[in-house]
Scaffold this motif. Structure first.
Motif, PDB file in Angstrom:
ATOM      1  N   PHE A  22      12.365   7.889  23.019  1.00 42.43           N
ATOM      2  CA  PHE A  22      13.195   6.711  23.283  1.00 42.43           C
ATOM      3  C   PHE A  22      13.950   6.875  24.596  1.00 42.43           C
ATOM      4  O   PHE A  22      14.116   5.916  25.342  1.00 42.43           O
ATOM      5  CB  PHE A  22      14.170   6.453  22.140  1.00 42.43           C
ATOM      6  N   GLY A  23      14.395   8.090  24.883  1.00 41.87           N
ATOM      7  CA  GLY A  23      15.092   8.341  26.147  1.00 41.87           C
ATOM      8  C   GLY A  23      14.203   8.071  27.341  1.00 41.87           C
ATOM      9  O   GLY A  23      14.646   7.532  28.357  1.00 41.87           O
ATOM     10  N   LEU A  24      12.948   8.429  27.236  1.00 41.90           N
ATOM     11  CA  LEU A  24      12.005   8.175  28.320  1.00 41.90           C
ATOM     12  C   LEU A  24      11.849   6.679  28.567  1.00 41.90           C
ATOM     13  O   LEU A  24      11.736   6.232  29.700  1.00 41.90           O
ATOM     14  CB  LEU A  24      10.647   8.803  27.998  1.00 41.90           C
ATOM     15  N   LEU A  25      11.900   5.904  27.508  1.00 47.56           N
ATOM     16  CA  LEU A  25      11.762   4.454  27.637  1.00 47.56           C
ATOM     17  C   LEU A  25      13.091   3.773  27.978  1.00 47.56           C
ATOM     18  O   LEU A  25      13.134   2.560  28.144  1.00 47.56           O
ATOM     19  CB  LEU A  25      11.193   3.862  26.349  1.00 47.56           C
ATOM     20  N   ALA A  26      14.169   4.542  28.101  1.00 45.83           N
ATOM     21  CA  ALA A  26      15.477   3.965  28.411  1.00 45.83           C
ATOM     22  C   ALA A  26      15.592   3.552  29.877  1.00 45.83           C
ATOM     23  O   ALA A  26      16.544   2.904  30.260  1.00 45.83           O
ATOM     24  CB  ALA A  26      16.590   4.942  28.046  1.00 45.83           C
ATOM     25  N   SER A  27      14.639   3.910  30.702  1.00 50.47           N
ATOM     26  CA  SER A  27      14.605   3.475  32.100  1.00 50.47           C
ATOM     27  C   SER A  27      14.075   2.047  32.156  1.00 50.47           C
ATOM     28  O   SER A  27      13.012   1.740  31.594  1.00 50.47           O
ATOM     29  CB  SER A  27      13.691   4.398  32.908  1.00 50.47           C
ATOM     30  N   THR A  28      14.804   1.176  32.835  1.00 53.68           N
ATOM     31  CA  THR A  28      14.390  -0.222  32.950  1.00 53.68           C
ATOM     32  C   THR A  28      12.989  -0.334  33.539  1.00 53.68           C
ATOM     33  O   THR A  28      12.152  -1.097  33.050  1.00 53.68           O
ATOM     34  CB  THR A  28      15.396  -1.002  33.824  1.00 53.68           C
ATOM     35  N   MET A  29      12.701   0.427  34.593  1.00 51.93           N
ATOM     36  CA  MET A  29      11.392   0.308  35.233  1.00 51.93           C
ATOM     37  C   MET A  29      10.278   0.834  34.323  1.00 51.93           C
ATOM     38  O   MET A  29       9.221   0.217  34.211  1.00 51.93           O
ATOM     39  CB  MET A  29      11.348   1.021  36.587  1.00 51.93           C
ATOM     40  N   SER A  59       4.529   5.086  40.840  1.00 54.38           N
ATOM     41  CA  SER A  59       3.676   6.262  40.615  1.00 54.38           C
ATOM     42  C   SER A  59       4.455   7.385  39.940  1.00 54.38           C
ATOM     43  O   SER A  59       3.934   8.053  39.039  1.00 54.38           O
ATOM     44  CB  SER A  59       3.099   6.762  41.935  1.00 54.38           C
ATOM     45  N   GLN A  60       5.697   7.597  40.345  1.00 57.54           N
ATOM     46  CA  GLN A  60       6.523   8.644  39.724  1.00 57.54           C
ATOM     47  C   GLN A  60       6.808   8.317  38.258  1.00 57.54           C
ATOM     48  O   GLN A  60       6.735   9.188  37.388  1.00 57.54           O
ATOM     49  CB  GLN A  60       7.813   8.832  40.496  1.00 57.54           C
ATOM     50  N   HIS A  61       7.124   7.062  37.980  1.00 56.98           N
ATOM     51  CA  HIS A  61       7.369   6.664  36.597  1.00 56.98           C
ATOM     52  C   HIS A  61       6.098   6.790  35.759  1.00 56.98           C
ATOM     53  O   HIS A  61       6.150   7.235  34.610  1.00 56.98           O
ATOM     54  CB  HIS A  61       7.909   5.235  36.535  1.00 56.98           C
ATOM     55  N   LEU A  62       4.965   6.408  36.326  1.00 62.84           N
ATOM     56  CA  LEU A  62       3.698   6.539  35.608  1.00 62.84           C
ATOM     57  C   LEU A  62       3.379   8.000  35.305  1.00 62.84           C
ATOM     58  O   LEU A  62       2.868   8.318  34.228  1.00 62.84           O
ATOM     59  CB  LEU A  62       2.560   5.909  36.410  1.00 62.84           C
ATOM     60  N   ALA A  63       3.702   8.893  36.233  1.00 65.54           N
ATOM     61  CA  ALA A  63       3.463  10.316  36.003  1.00 65.54           C
ATOM     62  C   ALA A  63       4.270  10.810  34.805  1.00 65.54           C
ATOM     63  O   ALA A  63       3.755  11.563  33.963  1.00 65.54           O
ATOM     64  CB  ALA A  63       3.809  11.117  37.251  1.00 65.54           C
ATOM     65  N   LYS A  64       5.522  10.389  34.696  1.00 67.32           N
ATOM     66  CA  LYS A  64       6.354  10.786  33.552  1.00 67.32           C
ATOM     67  C   LYS A  64       5.811  10.195  32.257  1.00 67.32           C
ATOM     68  O   LYS A  64       5.753  10.886  31.229  1.00 67.32           O
ATOM     69  CB  LYS A  64       7.800  10.346  33.773  1.00 67.32           C
ATOM     70  N   LEU A  65       5.420   8.939  32.290  1.00 65.22           N
ATOM     71  CA  LEU A  65       4.870   8.303  31.102  1.00 65.22           C
ATOM     72  C   LEU A  65       3.555   8.952  30.685  1.00 65.22           C
ATOM     73  O   LEU A  65       3.269   9.096  29.496  1.00 65.22           O
ATOM     74  CB  LEU A  65       4.672   6.804  31.346  1.00 65.22           C
ATOM     75  N   LYS A  66       2.775   9.373  31.659  1.00 61.20           N
ATOM     76  CA  LYS A  66       1.501  10.037  31.370  1.00 61.20           C
ATOM     77  C   LYS A  66       1.739  11.411  30.751  1.00 61.20           C
ATOM     78  O   LYS A  66       1.089  11.774  29.762  1.00 61.20           O
ATOM     79  CB  LYS A  66       0.666  10.151  32.645  1.00 61.20           C
ATOM     80  N   LEU A  67       2.679  12.164  31.311  1.00 56.42           N
ATOM     81  CA  LEU A  67       3.005  13.487  30.743  1.00 56.42           C
ATOM     82  C   LEU A  67       3.484  13.373  29.299  1.00 56.42           C
ATOM     83  O   LEU A  67       3.228  14.258  28.485  1.00 56.42           O
ATOM     84  CB  LEU A  67       4.071  14.185  31.592  1.00 56.42           C
ATOM     85  N   ALA A  68       4.173  12.299  28.990  1.00 57.94           N
ATOM     86  CA  ALA A  68       4.676  12.092  27.633  1.00 57.94           C
ATOM     87  C   ALA A  68       3.609  11.529  26.692  1.00 57.94           C
ATOM     88  O   ALA A  68       3.849  11.380  25.499  1.00 57.94           O
ATOM     89  CB  ALA A  68       5.868  11.139  27.671  1.00 57.94           C
ATOM     90  N   GLY A  69       2.435  11.205  27.234  1.00 60.48           N
ATOM     91  CA  GLY A  69       1.356  10.675  26.405  1.00 60.48           C
ATOM     92  C   GLY A  69       1.506   9.198  26.075  1.00 60.48           C
ATOM     93  O   GLY A  69       0.846   8.689  25.181  1.00 60.48           O
ATOM     94  N   ILE A  70       2.372   8.502  26.814  1.00 57.86           N
ATOM     95  CA  ILE A  70       2.583   7.073  26.552  1.00 57.86           C
ATOM     96  C   ILE A  70       1.541   6.230  27.264  1.00 57.86           C
ATOM     97  O   ILE A  70       1.098   5.209  26.744  1.00 57.86           O
ATOM     98  CB  ILE A  70       4.019   6.658  26.940  1.00 57.86           C
ATOM     99  N   VAL A  71       1.141   6.638  28.461  1.00 58.94           N
ATOM    100  CA  VAL A  71       0.088   5.937  29.183  1.00 58.94           C
ATOM    101  C   VAL A  71      -1.036   6.908  29.524  1.00 58.94           C
ATOM    102  O   VAL A  71      -0.837   8.127  29.535  1.00 58.94           O
ATOM    103  CB  VAL A  71       0.591   5.251  30.482  1.00 58.94           C
TER     104      VAL A  71
END
Length: 119
Positions: A22-29, A59-71
Protein backbone atom coordinates in the motif's frame (compact mmCIF):
# COMPACT_ATOMS: atom_id res chain seq x y z
CA UNK A 1 0.25 -20.04 -0.08
CA UNK A 2 0.77 -19.88 3.66
CA UNK A 3 -1.33 -21.47 6.37
CA UNK A 4 -3.33 -18.28 6.95
CA UNK A 5 -7.08 -18.51 6.63
CA UNK A 6 -9.79 -15.89 6.75
CA UNK A 7 -10.90 -16.80 10.28
CA UNK A 8 -7.52 -15.98 11.82
CA UNK A 9 -5.75 -12.66 12.04
CA UNK A 10 -2.98 -12.31 9.46
CA UNK A 11 0.58 -12.70 10.70
CA UNK A 12 2.66 -9.60 11.47
CA UNK A 13 4.84 -10.46 8.46
CA UNK A 14 1.83 -10.58 6.14
CA UNK A 15 0.55 -7.27 7.51
CA UNK A 16 4.01 -5.76 6.98
CA UNK A 17 4.03 -6.91 3.36
CA UNK A 18 0.55 -5.47 2.81
CA UNK A 19 1.57 -2.14 4.36
CA UNK A 20 4.64 -2.00 2.12
CA UNK A 21 2.51 -2.68 -0.95
CA UNK A 22 0.00 0.00 0.00
CA UNK A 23 2.90 2.35 0.73
CA UNK A 24 4.25 1.81 -2.75
CA UNK A 25 0.89 2.79 -4.19
CA UNK A 26 0.73 5.89 -1.95
CA UNK A 27 2.59 7.88 -4.63
CA UNK A 28 0.16 9.84 -6.79
CA UNK A 29 2.13 9.13 -9.96
CA UNK A 30 2.52 5.39 -9.27
CA UNK A 31 -1.19 5.15 -8.47
CA UNK A 32 -2.00 6.97 -11.71
CA UNK A 33 0.32 4.64 -13.65
CA UNK A 34 -1.46 1.57 -12.23
CA UNK A 35 -4.82 3.22 -13.02
CA UNK A 36 -3.79 3.74 -16.66
CA UNK A 37 -2.37 0.22 -16.94
CA UNK A 38 -5.55 -1.23 -15.43
CA UNK A 39 -7.20 -0.10 -18.68
CA UNK A 40 -4.64 -1.90 -20.85
CA UNK A 41 -0.95 -2.09 -21.61
CA UNK A 42 1.08 0.98 -22.54
CA UNK A 43 4.62 2.09 -23.27
CA UNK A 44 6.58 4.65 -21.25
CA UNK A 45 5.82 7.51 -23.65
CA UNK A 46 2.08 6.89 -23.50
CA UNK A 47 2.21 6.63 -19.72
CA UNK A 48 4.21 9.86 -19.43
CA UNK A 49 1.61 11.66 -21.55
CA UNK A 50 -1.31 10.27 -19.55
CA UNK A 51 0.13 10.90 -16.07
CA UNK A 52 1.83 14.19 -16.89
CA UNK A 53 5.35 13.09 -16.00
CA UNK A 54 8.70 13.04 -17.73
CA UNK A 55 9.94 9.87 -19.38
CA UNK A 56 12.66 9.60 -16.74
CA UNK A 57 10.27 10.01 -13.80
CA UNK A 58 7.78 7.51 -15.21
CA UNK A 59 10.59 5.03 -15.93
CA UNK A 60 11.78 5.30 -12.31
CA UNK A 61 8.28 4.70 -10.98
CA UNK A 62 7.82 1.75 -13.34
CA UNK A 63 11.09 0.25 -12.10
CA UNK A 64 9.82 0.36 -8.50
CA UNK A 65 6.46 -1.10 -9.49
CA UNK A 66 8.22 -3.84 -11.44
CA UNK A 67 10.51 -4.73 -8.52
CA UNK A 68 7.43 -5.03 -6.32
CA UNK A 69 5.77 -7.35 -8.84
CA UNK A 70 2.90 -4.94 -9.52
CA UNK A 71 3.72 -4.40 -13.19
CA UNK A 72 5.56 -6.43 -15.79
CA UNK A 73 6.99 -5.53 -19.16
CA UNK A 74 7.90 -7.06 -22.48
CA UNK A 75 9.82 -5.82 -25.47
CA UNK A 76 7.81 -4.97 -28.55
CA UNK A 77 10.28 -3.94 -31.22
CA UNK A 78 12.27 -1.02 -29.82
CA UNK A 79 9.87 -0.17 -27.03
CA UNK A 80 8.97 -1.65 -23.66
CA UNK A 81 5.28 -2.29 -23.09
CA UNK A 82 4.02 -2.43 -19.50
CA UNK A 83 0.97 -4.06 -17.97
CA UNK A 84 -0.39 -4.73 -14.49
CA UNK A 85 0.98 -8.08 -13.38
CA UNK A 86 -1.88 -8.94 -11.01
CA UNK A 87 -5.44 -8.10 -12.11
CA UNK A 88 -6.51 -7.99 -8.44
CA UNK A 89 -4.19 -5.02 -7.83
CA UNK A 90 -5.73 -3.21 -10.80
CA UNK A 91 -9.19 -3.98 -9.42
CA UNK A 92 -8.23 -2.69 -5.98
CA UNK A 93 -6.95 0.60 -7.45
CA UNK A 94 -10.02 1.02 -9.67
CA UNK A 95 -12.40 0.27 -6.79
CA UNK A 96 -10.74 2.82 -4.49
CA UNK A 97 -10.72 5.56 -7.11
CA UNK A 98 -14.32 4.85 -8.13
CA UNK A 99 -15.41 4.82 -4.47
CA UNK A 100 -13.76 8.16 -3.79
CA UNK A 101 -15.12 9.63 -7.01
CA UNK A 102 -18.66 8.62 -6.06
CA UNK A 103 -18.33 9.82 -2.45
CA UNK A 104 -19.53 13.17 -1.24
CA UNK A 105 -16.95 15.97 -1.52
CA UNK A 106 -16.50 16.01 2.26
CA UNK A 107 -15.37 12.37 2.33
CA UNK A 108 -11.89 13.21 1.02
CA UNK A 109 -11.57 16.00 3.57
CA UNK A 110 -12.44 13.51 6.30
CA UNK A 111 -9.70 11.11 5.10
CA UNK A 112 -7.18 13.98 5.12
CA UNK A 113 -8.28 15.02 8.62
CA UNK A 114 -7.95 11.47 9.95
CA UNK A 115 -4.55 11.04 8.34
CA UNK A 116 -3.25 14.21 9.96
CA UNK A 117 -4.54 13.12 13.36
CA UNK A 118 -2.46 9.93 13.36
CA UNK A 119 -5.49 7.61 13.17
Amino acid sequence: MTGWNRLEDPSPQLLQQAAASFGLLASTMRLHIVWVLSQGEADVGTLADRVGGTLQAVSQHLAKLKLAGIVSNRREGRRQVYEVEDPQVATLVRLMIEKLDAAEPTAFGEVRRLRGSGV
